[in-house]
Design a protein around this motif. Structure first.
Motif, PDB file in Angstrom:
ATOM      1  N   GLY A  69     -55.205  28.582 -16.747  1.00 13.00           N
ATOM      2  CA  GLY A  69     -56.408  29.380 -16.577  1.00 13.00           C
ATOM      3  C   GLY A  69     -57.191  28.936 -15.362  1.00 13.00           C
ATOM      4  N   PRO A  70     -58.268  29.647 -15.052  1.00 16.17           N
ATOM      5  CA  PRO A  70     -59.080  29.291 -13.881  1.00 16.17           C
ATOM      6  C   PRO A  70     -59.685  27.904 -14.023  1.00 16.17           C
ATOM      7  N   LYS A  71     -59.686  27.146 -12.933  1.00 14.94           N
ATOM      8  CA  LYS A  71     -60.239  25.808 -12.959  1.00 14.94           C
ATOM      9  C   LYS A  71     -61.768  25.863 -13.011  1.00 14.94           C
ATOM     10  N   VAL A  72     -62.321  24.916 -13.720  1.00 21.25           N
ATOM     11  CA  VAL A  72     -63.778  24.844 -13.814  1.00 21.25           C
ATOM     12  C   VAL A  72     -64.312  24.342 -12.480  1.00 21.25           C
ATOM     13  N   GLU A  73     -65.325  25.029 -11.948  1.00 21.12           N
ATOM     14  CA  GLU A  73     -65.853  24.664 -10.638  1.00 21.12           C
ATOM     15  C   GLU A  73     -66.511  23.288 -10.658  1.00 21.12           C
ATOM     16  N   SER A  74     -67.133  22.927 -11.759  1.00 21.16           N
ATOM     17  CA  SER A  74     -67.827  21.644 -11.831  1.00 21.16           C
ATOM     18  C   SER A  74     -67.214  20.768 -12.908  1.00 21.16           C
ATOM     19  N   GLU A  75     -67.077  19.474 -12.589  1.00 22.93           N
ATOM     20  CA  GLU A  75     -66.581  18.530 -13.587  1.00 22.93           C
ATOM     21  C   GLU A  75     -67.648  18.200 -14.616  1.00 22.93           C
ATOM     22  N   GLU A  76     -68.859  18.676 -14.388  1.00 19.53           N
ATOM     23  CA  GLU A  76     -69.952  18.365 -15.289  1.00 19.53           C
ATOM     24  C   GLU A  76     -70.293  19.553 -16.175  1.00 19.53           C
ATOM     25  N   SER A  77     -69.297  20.295 -16.617  1.00 20.14           N
ATOM     26  CA  SER A  77     -69.546  21.385 -17.556  1.00 20.14           C
ATOM     27  C   SER A  77     -70.048  20.790 -18.864  1.00 20.14           C
ATOM     28  N   ALA A  78     -70.611  21.638 -19.710  1.00 18.02           N
ATOM     29  CA  ALA A  78     -71.125  21.156 -21.000  1.00 18.02           C
ATOM     30  C   ALA A  78     -70.021  20.514 -21.814  1.00 18.02           C
ATOM     31  N   ALA A  79     -68.821  21.108 -21.789  1.00 19.82           N
ATOM     32  CA  ALA A  79     -67.697  20.558 -22.558  1.00 19.82           C
ATOM     33  C   ALA A  79     -67.268  19.205 -22.005  1.00 19.82           C
ATOM     34  N   ALA A  80     -67.221  19.077 -20.660  1.00 16.65           N
ATOM     35  CA  ALA A  80     -66.844  17.798 -20.056  1.00 16.65           C
ATOM     36  C   ALA A  80     -67.876  16.724 -20.375  1.00 16.65           C
ATOM     37  N   GLU A  81     -69.145  17.081 -20.316  1.00 19.18           N
ATOM     38  CA  GLU A  81     -70.206  16.134 -20.645  1.00 19.18           C
ATOM     39  C   GLU A  81     -70.145  15.742 -22.121  1.00 19.18           C
ATOM     40  N   HIS A  82     -69.757  16.713 -22.960  1.00 17.50           N
ATOM     41  CA  HIS A  82     -69.611  16.418 -24.381  1.00 17.50           C
ATOM     42  C   HIS A  82     -68.535  15.360 -24.598  1.00 17.50           C
ATOM     43  N   GLY A  83     -67.402  15.506 -23.903  1.00 20.77           N
ATOM     44  CA  GLY A  83     -66.326  14.524 -24.026  1.00 20.77           C
ATOM     45  C   GLY A  83     -66.762  13.147 -23.576  1.00 20.77           C
ATOM     46  N   LYS A  84     -67.498  13.092 -22.466  1.00 19.80           N
ATOM     47  CA  LYS A  84     -67.996  11.807 -21.969  1.00 19.80           C
ATOM     48  C   LYS A  84     -68.957  11.172 -22.972  1.00 19.80           C
ATOM     49  N   SER A  85     -69.853  11.999 -23.526  1.00 19.63           N
ATOM     50  CA  SER A  85     -70.824  11.492 -24.491  1.00 19.63           C
ATOM     51  C   SER A  85     -70.138  10.963 -25.745  1.00 19.63           C
ATOM     52  N   ARG A  86     -69.127  11.696 -26.208  1.00 18.63           N
ATOM     53  CA  ARG A  86     -68.410  11.247 -27.408  1.00 18.63           C
ATOM     54  C   ARG A  86     -67.662   9.942 -27.156  1.00 18.63           C
ATOM     55  N   HIS A  87     -67.156   9.749 -25.945  1.00 16.78           N
ATOM     56  CA  HIS A  87     -66.510   8.474 -25.625  1.00 16.78           C
ATOM     57  C   HIS A  87     -67.522   7.336 -25.684  1.00 16.78           C
ATOM     58  N   LEU A  88     -68.721   7.575 -25.169  1.00 17.89           N
ATOM     59  CA  LEU A  88     -69.771   6.563 -25.202  1.00 17.89           C
ATOM     60  C   LEU A  88     -70.132   6.182 -26.635  1.00 17.89           C
ATOM     61  N   HIS A  89     -70.019   7.160 -27.554  1.00 19.48           N
ATOM     62  CA  HIS A  89     -70.358   6.901 -28.951  1.00 19.48           C
ATOM     63  C   HIS A  89     -69.132   6.525 -29.774  1.00 19.48           C
ATOM     64  N   LYS A  90     -68.046   6.082 -29.083  1.00 24.63           N
ATOM     65  CA  LYS A  90     -66.869   5.510 -29.735  1.00 24.63           C
ATOM     66  C   LYS A  90     -66.031   6.511 -30.524  1.00 24.63           C
ATOM     67  N   TYR A  91     -66.073   7.791 -30.154  1.00 26.87           N
ATOM     68  CA  TYR A  91     -65.207   8.769 -30.801  1.00 26.87           C
ATOM     69  C   TYR A  91     -63.786   8.618 -30.267  1.00 26.87           C
ATOM     70  N   THR A  92     -62.799   8.746 -31.145  1.00 29.28           N
ATOM     71  CA  THR A  92     -61.415   8.792 -30.702  1.00 29.28           C
ATOM     72  C   THR A  92     -61.086  10.216 -30.274  1.00 29.28           C
ATOM     73  N   LEU A  93     -59.939  10.378 -29.602  1.00 32.27           N
ATOM     74  CA  LEU A  93     -59.520  11.733 -29.226  1.00 32.27           C
ATOM     75  C   LEU A  93     -59.279  12.590 -30.462  1.00 32.27           C
ATOM     76  N   LEU A  94     -58.782  11.971 -31.532  1.00 31.60           N
ATOM     77  CA  LEU A  94     -58.550  12.721 -32.769  1.00 31.60           C
ATOM     78  C   LEU A  94     -59.867  13.240 -33.327  1.00 31.60           C
ATOM     79  N   GLN A  95     -60.903  12.418 -33.326  1.00 29.79           N
ATOM     80  CA  GLN A  95     -62.209  12.857 -33.816  1.00 29.79           C
ATOM     81  C   GLN A  95     -62.807  13.926 -32.910  1.00 29.79           C
ATOM     82  N   LEU A  96     -62.602  13.786 -31.608  1.00 33.13           N
ATOM     83  CA  LEU A  96     -63.111  14.775 -30.661  1.00 33.13           C
ATOM     84  C   LEU A  96     -62.458  16.130 -30.893  1.00 33.13           C
ATOM     85  N   SER A  97     -61.135  16.156 -31.012  1.00 31.94           N
ATOM     86  CA  SER A  97     -60.432  17.429 -31.220  1.00 31.94           C
ATOM     87  C   SER A  97     -60.766  18.027 -32.578  1.00 31.94           C
ATOM     88  N   ALA A  98     -61.051  17.175 -33.562  1.00 35.28           N
ATOM     89  CA  ALA A  98     -61.405  17.679 -34.898  1.00 35.28           C
ATOM     90  C   ALA A  98     -62.694  18.490 -34.859  1.00 35.28           C
TER      91      ALA A  98
END
Length: 378
Positions: A69-98
């Motif tokens: 699909g089309p690439k996101v113009e900014s690496e700081e999209s809400a979804a990307a920021e959500h992933g970064k925030s969840r990493h800071l709060h010790k979420y695993t990838l499994l918890q993130l995808s859940a």
């Protein structure tokens, strides 16, 4: 009602479902605020609704379904920021995808009563919605992974910096010791420099080994044996004084505190707490160390005066490899790996105890270690 329209008009109901799942799914129960749990969910849903209402050709849809699909113009999209925030709060990838799996199910379940016709158009809307969810998940995983890489790079950079300083001191001392005109007094001073630099490097290596062992799932090895708790505490005070010659430590304790402990690990735990107190303590104020018995075991507290830690940041200081920001109101040296307090708490927990921290202007910052008294096993 079209699915994209439903998302816009019923976003609060959807977010309530997200909140409920996020509260159950968090690796830090009770520690995250409602804002932290909800995070960027509203922006992500709005972006998905926008995408659903954007015209899309059949070839574009096929490419998107294949992950092109089309690439996101900014690496700081809400979804990307959500992933970064969840990493800071010790979420695993499994918890993130859940979270995204739950969000997908919640939206479709809530929309069902509002769906006017189960026809081709409705199927098309579901397909577009799934594309949006998958795109958001992919961006979120990228944000999570990118922050993992940033953390690893920070880890290596700080390790290199911190090891370089004591190593340079040892190298310089070696060069100076080769001078034939060196006095006995100078030799003694250089020996102290080498000893202190070696001690600093040893502390770092012990912390790194403990952290690596814990991350591999084995926990920090413990080998309890009969010992007086005051022996590793006094050794730690001596080494903390050598590391921070300007600091003053006051110990208030009885003559003995016999128990069943891993002496080396207790020394490591106490040293990390004492060094942390000396580093952040107010100049001219002593670090007060108190040790004594309680009904359930022994308690050791380390208290320093200085700028208090806000309540919201009291747990952050125990997280390893986390760069605390100005928002945390906690100042860590720019080269700090943040392993010391993490290791200290893990050692206390390995002995069946724990570490708590309180901080305010009047009483200062106090770390309290609770250790069960297992002297009966000696």
């Amino acid at each position: 009602m079209k699915l994209s329209t439903f998302i816009r008009y019923h976003i609060e109901s959807i977010l309530a479902q997200w909140d409920a799942f996020a509260r159950e799914n968090t690796p830090q129960p009770g520690l995250l605020s409602n804002e932290a749990l909800r995070d960027h969910a509203r922006q992500m849903l709005a972006a998905i609704a926008d995408d659903m209402e954007t015209e899309q050709t059949d070839p574009e849809q096929r490419r998107k379904s294949q992950g092109h699909g089309p690439k996101v113009e900014s690496e700081e999209s809400a979804a990307a920021e959500h992933g970064k925030s969840r990493h800071l709060h010790k979420y695993t990838l499994l918890q993130l995808s859940a979270e995204f799996r739950s969000l997908r199910a919640a939206v479709l379940r809530l929309w069902e009563p509002y769906m006017e016709h189960a026809d081709v158009d409705a199927l098309h809307e579901v397909i577009r919605f799934n594309e949006g969810i998958d795109q958001a998940l992919a961006e979120s995983i990228k944000g999570w992974t990118r922050h993992t890489g940033d953390t690893r790079n920070l880890f290596l950079a700080v390790l290199g910096h911190d090891l370089r300083s004591p190593l340079a001191s040892i190298a310089l001392a070696g060069e100076m010791l080769a001078e034939p005109s060196l006095s006995t007094e100078d030799i003694g001073a250089l020996a102290s420099t080498v000893t202190r630099a070696s001690r600093i490097m040893s502390h770092m290596i012990n912390d790194l080994m403990g952290y690596a062992s814990n991350q591999l799932g084995g926990g920090i090895p413990q080998h309890p044996e009969p010992c007086d708790l005051l022996e590793p505490l006094n050794d730690a005070i001596a080494d903390a004084t050598a590391t921070y010659p300007g600091a003053r430590f006051e110990l208030h304790a009885p003559a003995r505190l016999n128990g069943h402990y891993d002496r080396g690990r207790l020394y490591q735990m106490f040293l990390n707490l004492l060094v942390n107190a000396a580093r952040h303590g107010a100049e001219g104020c002593p670090v007060v160390v108190e040790a004594g018995g309680r009904s359930t075991g022994y308690v050791v507290s380390v208290t320093n005066k200085g700028e208090p830690i806000p309540a919201a940041a009291l747990e952050s200081i125990f997280q390893p490899l986390v760069q605390l920001t100005e928002e945390d109101h906690v100042t860590r040296p720019p080269t700090s790996l943040g392993l010391g307090l993490f290791i200290a708490r893990k050692i206390a927990e390995g002995h069946g105890g724990g570490i708590q921290v309180t901080s305010n202007h009047s009483d200062g910052t106090r770390f309290t270690v609770a250790l069960p008294n297992k002297a009966s096993k000696a």
